[in-house]
Design an enzyme around this catalytic site. Structure first.
Site, mmCIF file in Angstrom:
data_model
loop_
_atom_site.group_PDB
_atom_site.id
_atom_site.type_symbol
_atom_site.label_atom_id
_atom_site.label_comp_id
_atom_site.label_asym_id
_atom_site.label_seq_id
_atom_site.Cartn_x
_atom_site.Cartn_y
_atom_site.Cartn_z
ATOM 1 N N THR A 36 -75.583 80.747 -11.010
ATOM 2 C CA THR A 36 -75.954 79.332 -10.960
ATOM 3 C C THR A 36 -77.461 79.135 -10.833
ATOM 4 O OG1 THR A 36 -75.850 77.395 -9.505
ATOM 5 C CG2 THR A 36 -75.471 79.493 -8.463
ATOM 6 N N PHE A 65 -77.808 58.628 -6.257
ATOM 7 C CA PHE A 65 -78.387 59.230 -5.053
ATOM 8 C C PHE A 65 -79.899 59.399 -5.216
ATOM 9 C CE2 PHE A 65 -74.033 61.432 -4.537
ATOM 10 C CZ PHE A 65 -73.541 60.384 -3.764
ATOM 11 N N TYR A 82 -74.217 78.168 -0.614
ATOM 12 C CA TYR A 82 -73.601 78.406 -1.926
ATOM 13 C C TYR A 82 -74.522 79.264 -2.794
ATOM 14 C CZ TYR A 82 -72.378 77.506 -6.781
ATOM 15 O OH TYR A 82 -72.092 77.663 -8.113
ATOM 16 N N ASP A 139 -55.703 83.804 -10.622
ATOM 17 C CA ASP A 139 -56.210 82.586 -9.969
ATOM 18 C C ASP A 139 -55.260 82.249 -8.818
ATOM 19 O OD1 ASP A 139 -58.090 79.956 -11.288
ATOM 20 O OD2 ASP A 139 -56.927 79.744 -9.430
ATOM 21 N N SER A 141 -67.748 76.036 -4.858
ATOM 22 C CA SER A 141 -69.052 75.659 -5.424
ATOM 23 C C SER A 141 -69.584 74.316 -4.937
ATOM 24 C CB SER A 141 -68.943 75.654 -6.953
ATOM 25 O OG SER A 141 -67.950 74.738 -7.353
#
Ligand code: UDP
Length: 323
Positions: free
Chosen positions: A117, A207, A141, A32, A77
């Site tokens: 995703t 939102f 993305y 990482d 992301s």
């Protein structure tokens, strides 16, 4: 004891994966660069600080450790940011992954588990969404994640890479110990923002309140991060048993609205959280709900934390500790 390389193991989902692998008796090497992850979230194993695009470093990692499989969590992301600076996303999410796959090929490692995703589907034609739903991402993305999925399929055909892609819906919650959890900076996700608001006595924005959903706010399929980690473990075991490449959705197949999330957080935390209705966030689909029958039937995945209360409760334990 097999050794698993967890790329992005200092991030939110990666750190939960590392903890589960260690609990299950695997040896773990974490790679990482700490660009968004946190060293303190890595609870054990060997930690290597560096970027997944660094071929020399990867050669060193693969030569030093006999890696059985690679799990790849390292990605930027933020959908909004990806619209503003797409090349940052293509560089990190796609180019660096090419370098990782090249290194795996050089060292004969052929098992790969990839964090994909629901963003690969784009605006859904119907919910719940099965894996057969068309993939038409609406932002860079999602495009980068779909590009990698396609790259993995090509590598599978060309040189025997076996890759399982897990398409997460909305990851939520934290390890029940409260010792690791979600720590994004800046934070943009609903549940952590709501819990931070509860701690600070601040308000949270909704939102969009005019969606075609029961209460006018967006529906999302929240899935506990420990259940996500458990799905990776099943995928790892399947690859170990010789299964081929595959793609699976990961969600609970239930949609919870933004208002439901806030109400649940009020109940779980015992605090009042003021919600302020705001304009829609560009690019948000009204509803994203997974059909996860495939992973349940194929790998025997069964989520342990299905209720939103349980997810928010575990997240609250983590956030309350952060102060
Ligand atoms: N959301 C919201 N207020 C916030 C953050 C998010 O109303 O401060 C909404 C967002 O519009 C979406 C849902 O909460 O409908 C989940 O958003 P999140 O960013 O957590 O995940 P996403 O579904 O975008 O991956």
């Amino acid at each position: 004891m097999e050794t698993i390389l967890v790329v992005g193991g200092a991030g939110y989902i990666g750190s939960h994966m590392v903890k589960l692998l260690l609990d299950e008796g695997y040896a773990v090497v974490v790679l990482d660069d700490l660009s968004t992850g946190h060293r303190r979230l890595v609870t054990g194993g060997v930690f290597v600080q560096g970027n997944l695009g660094d071929a020399e470093l990867l050669d060193c990692v693969f030569s030093t450790h006999k890696i059985f499989a690679v799990m790849h969590f390292a990605a930027f992301s933020l959908v909004g940011e990806s619209m503003q600076v797409p090349l940052k996303y293509y560089r990190n999410n796609v180019s660096e992954t090419v370098a990782l796959l090249e290194a795996m090929q050089r060292h004969g490692v052929e098992r790969f588990i990839f964090s994909s995703t629901a963003a690969v589907y784009g605006e859904p034609e119907h919910v719940p969404i099965t894996e057969a739903h068309p993939c038409r991402p609406t932002n860079p993305y999602g495009n980068t994640k779909l590009s990698i999925e396609r790259m993995l399929a090509d590598c599978g055909r060309a040189n025997g890479l076996r890759a399982i892609c897990l398409r997460y819906f909305n990851a939520a919650g934290a390890d029940p110990s409260g010792s690791i959890g979600e720590a994004h900076d800046p934070e943009s996700h609903l549940i952590p923002l709501v819990l931070k608001a509860a701690l600070a006595g601040a308000s949270v924005k909704i939102f969009g309140t005019d969606y075609a959903t029961p209460d006018g706010t967006c529906l999302r399929d929240y899935v506990h991060v420990c259940d996500l980690a458990r799905a990776h473990l099943l995928a790892l075991e399947a690859l170990g048993d010789g299964c081929g490449s595959d793609v699976f959705n990961l969600g609970n197949s239930v949609g919870h609205s933004v208002r439901q999330v806030i109400e649940t957080a009020c109940r779980v935390t015992g605090r009042d959280i003021v919600a302020v209705a705001c304009d829609r966030r560009p690019g948000d689909p009204a509803a994203l709900v997974a059909d996860s029958d495939k992973i349940r039937a194929t790998l025997g995945w069964k989520p342990k934390y299905e209720s939103l209360d349980a997810m928010i409760d575990s997240a609250w334990r983590w956030h309350a500790r952060q102060g």
